[in-house]
Design a protein around this motif. Sequence first.
Motif, short mmCIF file in Angstrom:
data_model
loop_
_atom_site.label_atom_id
_atom_site.label_comp_id
_atom_site.label_asym_id
_atom_site.label_seq_id
_atom_site.Cartn_x
_atom_site.Cartn_y
_atom_site.Cartn_z
N GLY A 107 29.55 35.95 51.10
CA GLY A 107 30.01 36.57 52.34
C GLY A 107 31.31 35.89 52.75
O GLY A 107 31.80 35.02 52.04
N PRO A 108 31.86 36.29 53.90
CA PRO A 108 33.05 35.60 54.40
C PRO A 108 32.68 34.17 54.77
O PRO A 108 31.65 33.95 55.42
CB PRO A 108 33.44 36.40 55.65
CG PRO A 108 32.62 37.64 55.64
CD PRO A 108 31.40 37.34 54.84
N ILE A 109 33.47 33.20 54.35
CA ILE A 109 33.17 31.80 54.64
C ILE A 109 34.45 31.11 55.08
O ILE A 109 35.52 31.70 55.08
CB ILE A 109 32.61 31.07 53.40
CG1 ILE A 109 33.68 31.02 52.30
CG2 ILE A 109 31.36 31.74 52.89
CD1 ILE A 109 33.41 29.96 51.25
N ASP A 110 34.33 29.84 55.46
CA ASP A 110 35.50 29.06 55.84
C ASP A 110 36.20 28.52 54.60
O ASP A 110 35.62 27.73 53.86
CB ASP A 110 35.07 27.87 56.72
CG ASP A 110 34.90 28.30 58.16
OD1 ASP A 110 35.87 28.85 58.72
OD2 ASP A 110 33.82 28.08 58.72
N ILE A 111 37.42 28.94 54.41
CA ILE A 111 38.22 28.42 53.30
C ILE A 111 39.52 27.92 53.87
O ILE A 111 40.18 28.60 54.65
CB ILE A 111 38.50 29.52 52.25
CG1 ILE A 111 37.18 30.04 51.69
CG2 ILE A 111 39.40 28.98 51.13
CD1 ILE A 111 37.33 31.14 50.67
N ARG A 112 39.87 26.71 53.51
CA ARG A 112 41.11 26.16 54.02
C ARG A 112 41.79 25.44 52.86
O ARG A 112 41.28 24.45 52.35
CB ARG A 112 40.77 25.17 55.13
CG ARG A 112 41.97 24.59 55.75
CD ARG A 112 42.34 25.29 57.05
NE ARG A 112 43.11 24.34 57.81
CZ ARG A 112 43.01 24.13 59.10
NH1 ARG A 112 42.20 24.85 59.84
NH2 ARG A 112 43.74 23.22 59.69
N ILE A 113 42.92 25.98 52.45
CA ILE A 113 43.71 25.36 51.40
C ILE A 113 45.10 25.15 51.97
O ILE A 113 45.67 26.07 52.57
CB ILE A 113 43.75 26.22 50.12
CG1 ILE A 113 42.32 26.46 49.61
CG2 ILE A 113 44.60 25.57 49.03
CD1 ILE A 113 42.21 27.28 48.33
N GLU A 114 45.62 23.94 51.86
CA GLU A 114 46.96 23.67 52.37
C GLU A 114 47.74 22.85 51.36
O GLU A 114 47.15 22.03 50.65
CB GLU A 114 46.89 22.90 53.71
CG GLU A 114 46.36 23.73 54.85
CD GLU A 114 46.53 23.02 56.20
OE1 GLU A 114 47.59 22.41 56.43
OE2 GLU A 114 45.58 23.07 56.99
N PRO A 115 49.04 23.04 51.31
CA PRO A 115 49.86 22.31 50.34
C PRO A 115 50.16 20.89 50.82
O PRO A 115 51.31 20.51 50.97
CB PRO A 115 51.13 23.16 50.23
CG PRO A 115 51.23 23.87 51.54
CD PRO A 115 49.82 24.05 52.05
N LEU A 116 49.12 20.12 51.05
CA LEU A 116 49.26 18.72 51.43
C LEU A 116 48.86 17.86 50.23
O LEU A 116 48.30 18.36 49.26
CB LEU A 116 48.38 18.41 52.63
CG LEU A 116 48.74 19.21 53.90
CD1 LEU A 116 47.71 18.97 54.99
CD2 LEU A 116 50.13 18.83 54.40
N ALA A 117 49.13 16.56 50.30
CA ALA A 117 48.88 15.70 49.14
C ALA A 117 47.40 15.48 48.90
O ALA A 117 47.01 15.14 47.78
CB ALA A 117 49.59 14.37 49.31
#
Lengths: 306, 306
Positions: A107-117
């Motif tokens: 289902g829809p979930i929390d996804i967090r991807i960021e271009p950090l180190a």
Amino acid sequence: MTTLVFGHKSPDTDSTGSPIIWAWYLNEVKGGDAEAVLLGEPNTEAAFVLEKWDLPKPRIISSVDADQPVVIVDTNNPAELPDNINDADITGIIDHHKLVGGLETKGPIDIRIEPLACTATIMWKMIGKDMAQAPAWVQGAMLSCILSDTLEFRSPTTTQEDKAIAYDLARDLGIDIPLYAAEMFEAKSDVSAFSDAELLRMDSKEYTVDGTEFRVSVLETTAPKIVLDRKDSLMASMVDVAKEDGADEVLLFVVDILNEEATMLIPNDRVKGVAEKSFGANVTGDTVVLPGVMSRKKQIIPNLKV
Amino acid sequence: MTTLVFGHKSPDTDSTGSPIIWAWYLNEVKGGDAEAVLLGEPNTEAAFVLEKWDLPKPRIISSVDADQPVVIVDTNNPAELPDNINDADITGIIDHHKLVGGLETKGPIDIRIEPLACTATIMWKMIGKDMAQAPAWVQGAMLSCILSDTLEFRSPTTTQEDKAIAYDLARDLGIDIPLYAAEMFEAKSDVSAFSDAELLRMDSKEYTVDGTEFRVSVLETTAPKIVLDRKDSLMASMVDVAKEDGADEVLLFVVDILNEEATMLIPNDRVKGVAEKSFGANVTGDTVVLPGVMSRKKQIIPNLKV
């Protein structure tokens, strides 16, 4: 059911520390039921960090049950996760790598991807003002993850956010960053206990370039000589590791953290060609130094040519 | 190069409004160069929203150039995006659907997926204090997206966050939510201009259940009678649409927004079986009413059985 939080199969400091941080957050701040676990033995630096902050080593799992709630951190690559990962109930993904595709959620979930180190930097941002409740061991794990993934801010993956958060954490903890980072890197450089094959697989990722499958291995160290003294047996071992892992070639980059350069081993003409085409290197012997190369993500993978 | 911001191929209010909101943010707050575009004609509700807030209709594109910088909103499904989407330079993804896998990025990028009712709600959170700079047309687009995707808070996908943000925006704008939502739904219910095939494709998503490919079509309306009066020709059209789109079966759910129920068309025994197995329905004629069913994401797709 307890939610399992884990990173990838070759647990470095970020893939060991981030699950611990997030399990704390889910349990203590969100009032949930979560457990940090590992998909393999932590590397020597991660083991040092666990000891330093008095953290119990998370148990190691090799597979997940169907419908097991899981949060995946520090990767979104199914190849770096249990084979049956898509049968699990993935409830969250926190990562700082490129999206490779392949993970599916129910289902829809929390996804967090960021271009950090570093994954821990993203977690710091997500936890926000609740960081005020974080005990020293959570702050210490975060600081360790950032120093590890940025190679003490030397890696070109480092962002201002990673840096600012690390300085904040270090000030709160009363940690001297250069001293502590040196201890971490010394722990990482102690590779005497590992066989050649273990060294080649320790921090390696599979990438395919124009049909050629590479196992791209990186060893970050403050003592490159210790590794390079073993270059003959390492090059011999590459043939077996490639065969066993179904790769065409193993590439080994020995990253000299302090001198900010990588030494690439050149076991054969194909790898020589890769070094020349990818990095414009002038290869004359069985090793070649690549000045300034420190990051697989930013400098090695995007340039690989066959 | 200008970054293109777009949603999916069947632009409803969220897939039309969210690109406009995000392009505003990238241009006016982040000082970038972005353009909202559409992958198809906006539906009648989205067209009404554009007119209401005096927004120029974004231009419609059908493909993207290789290396074109793009931000994808309101979907992460390659099937709902241009065929060559993975050749583009995807620089961001903001979505509230389940992760289906298939999108790849060239490097680590910003990805934010949250289980909220609406993409615009996530954007409101990401924009944060910079919402203070948002002009009325940005706030209006946000409010419209939330009212549309939540069916004025009736859909079970609605969260407290969606609701609180919508009330905030409405208060700022001096908008009476029930009155405005009624106007939006009336616009959505005006389907007289569309052919049967257009109606069946307007808001439809492809899903495969145990090897059977469904095109799952939903029509949200305050006037279900207008659609149901056309049921015979709609059922005839289903055969052609399924064939042309390579699906085994078209399922049509006519969602009655005000009475909070869906009417499913039953053109044949296979669909009858789907209705009985998936929703425990007792099917006697060529339609069946499913009380309380309003959300494809939460209620239809997760229950589909063949």
